[in-house]
Design an enzyme around this catalytic site. Structure first.
Site, PDB file in Angstrom:
ATOM      1  N   ALA A  55     -11.094  -1.367   8.193  1.00 23.36           N
ATOM      2  CA  ALA A  55     -12.251  -2.181   7.800  1.00 23.36           C
ATOM      3  C   ALA A  55     -12.398  -2.196   6.279  1.00 23.36           C
ATOM      4  CB  ALA A  55     -13.514  -1.639   8.460  1.00 23.36           C
ATOM      5  N   ASP A 114     -10.011  -5.886  -3.766  1.00 18.98           N
ATOM      6  CA  ASP A 114      -9.464  -4.687  -3.115  1.00 18.98           C
ATOM      7  C   ASP A 114     -10.343  -3.467  -3.388  1.00 18.98           C
ATOM      8  OD1 ASP A 114      -7.871  -2.639  -2.086  1.00 18.98           O
ATOM      9  OD2 ASP A 114      -6.013  -3.519  -2.813  1.00 18.98           O
ATOM     10  N   SER A 137       0.828  -1.195   0.000  1.00 18.96           N
ATOM     11  CA  SER A 137       0.000   0.000   0.000  1.00 18.96           C
ATOM     12  C   SER A 137       0.878   1.267   0.000  1.00 18.96           C
ATOM     13  CB  SER A 137      -0.969  -0.052   1.193  1.00 18.96           C
ATOM     14  OG  SER A 137      -2.032   0.840   1.011  1.00 18.96           O
ATOM     15  N   HIS A 163      -7.358  -6.017   0.303  1.00 20.37           N
ATOM     16  CA  HIS A 163      -6.187  -5.132   0.341  1.00 20.37           C
ATOM     17  C   HIS A 163      -4.999  -5.724   1.107  1.00 20.37           C
ATOM     18  CE1 HIS A 163      -4.389  -1.222  -0.362  1.00 20.37           C
ATOM     19  NE2 HIS A 163      -4.129  -1.056   0.921  1.00 20.37           N
TER      20      HIS A 163
END
Length: 256
Positions: A145, A207, A82, A235
């Protein structure tokens, strides 16, 4: 001088540096660190201002990359998840001689949606920045979340991420805001056309932060790179699919 928290495990002949994502810390890798340290000399890092790397304010992407490089091995496979994917990519661009291979996980060279480019709507990122000032623990939890939504193990994956965050003191609000600013503004699509080291991009089909539509677009833009999509991951594929994830990295090691 502020110090980056850094832990080295294992004695493999190839070094592997793992960089976590926004709001988190290196504890997020505990689900795979034992397996990986049996194949690599593994380096776990808290990005500046996150986890145990205290005393940093908000940094630009370039400054974050330079801070991390100070304690890094001379040459390594750099893996970034990320936001960490942008840091690893920046290092590959500015110090290619230090990067044996680049691996990005659930990462985008441009997280923010642009014309004809899928991503997170800028007003969503701006909203997160605003909410951080009001209730930053709840905002971080909402962001976590989002990262696991849609997977078969969403609830337990979200719990694992939350446990990682709560295991250590929360980052300062300006550090979190600085990270969101990087996600909102950085665009490495064109610069990364020029990297020549092996480049592996890993994605989750489900994702919600890095849309899978970017995968074929980047396959075309970066024909020298390889992509792989975890069919049932969101993700955080290393949490939902740890064995498959480690297998891909061990296979990469054979090729570098």
């Amino acid at each position: 001088m502020n110090n980056i928290w850094w832990q080295t495990k294992g004695q493999g002949n190839v070094h592997l540096v793992l960089l976590h994502g926004w709001g988190l810390n290196a504890e997020v890798w505990r689900c795979i660190d034992e397996e990986l340290s049996s194949h690599f000399t593994l380096h776990l890092v808290d990005l500046p201002g996150f986890g145990r790397s205290r005393g940093f304010g908000a940094l630009s992407l370039a400054d974050m990359a330079e801070a991390v490089l100070q304690q890094a091995p001379d040459k390594a496979i750099w893996l970034g998840w990320s936001l960490g994917g942008l840091v690893a990519s920046q290092i590959a661009l500015t110090h290619p001689e230090r990067v044996q291979a680049l691996v990005t996980v659930a990462s985008s060279p441009c997280f923010s949606a642009r014309d004809e480019w899928p991503g997170i709507k800028p007003d969503v990122l701006a909203g997160f920045q605003q909410q951080l000032s009001d209730d930053f623990q709840r905002t971080v939890e909402r962001f976590l979340a989002l990262q696991t939504m849609g997977t078969e193990t969403a609830r337990q994956d979200a719990r694992a991420l939350k446990k990682t965050v709560l295991a250590l003191p929360m980052p300062e609000v300006d550090v979190l805001n600085g990270g969101l600013e990087i996600l909102k503004t950085v665009d490495l699509r064109q610069p990364l056309q020029n990297v020549s080291m092996p480049f592996l991009r890993l994605y989750g089909y489900l994702d919600g932060l890095v849309p899978r539509k970017v995968v074929p677009m980047l396959d075309k833009l970066w024909p020298h790179s390889e992509s792989y999509i975890f069919a049932k991951a969101a993700h955080a594929p290393f949490i939902s699919h740890p064995a498959e994830f480690c297998h891909l990295l061990v296979a990469l090691k054979q090729r570098v």
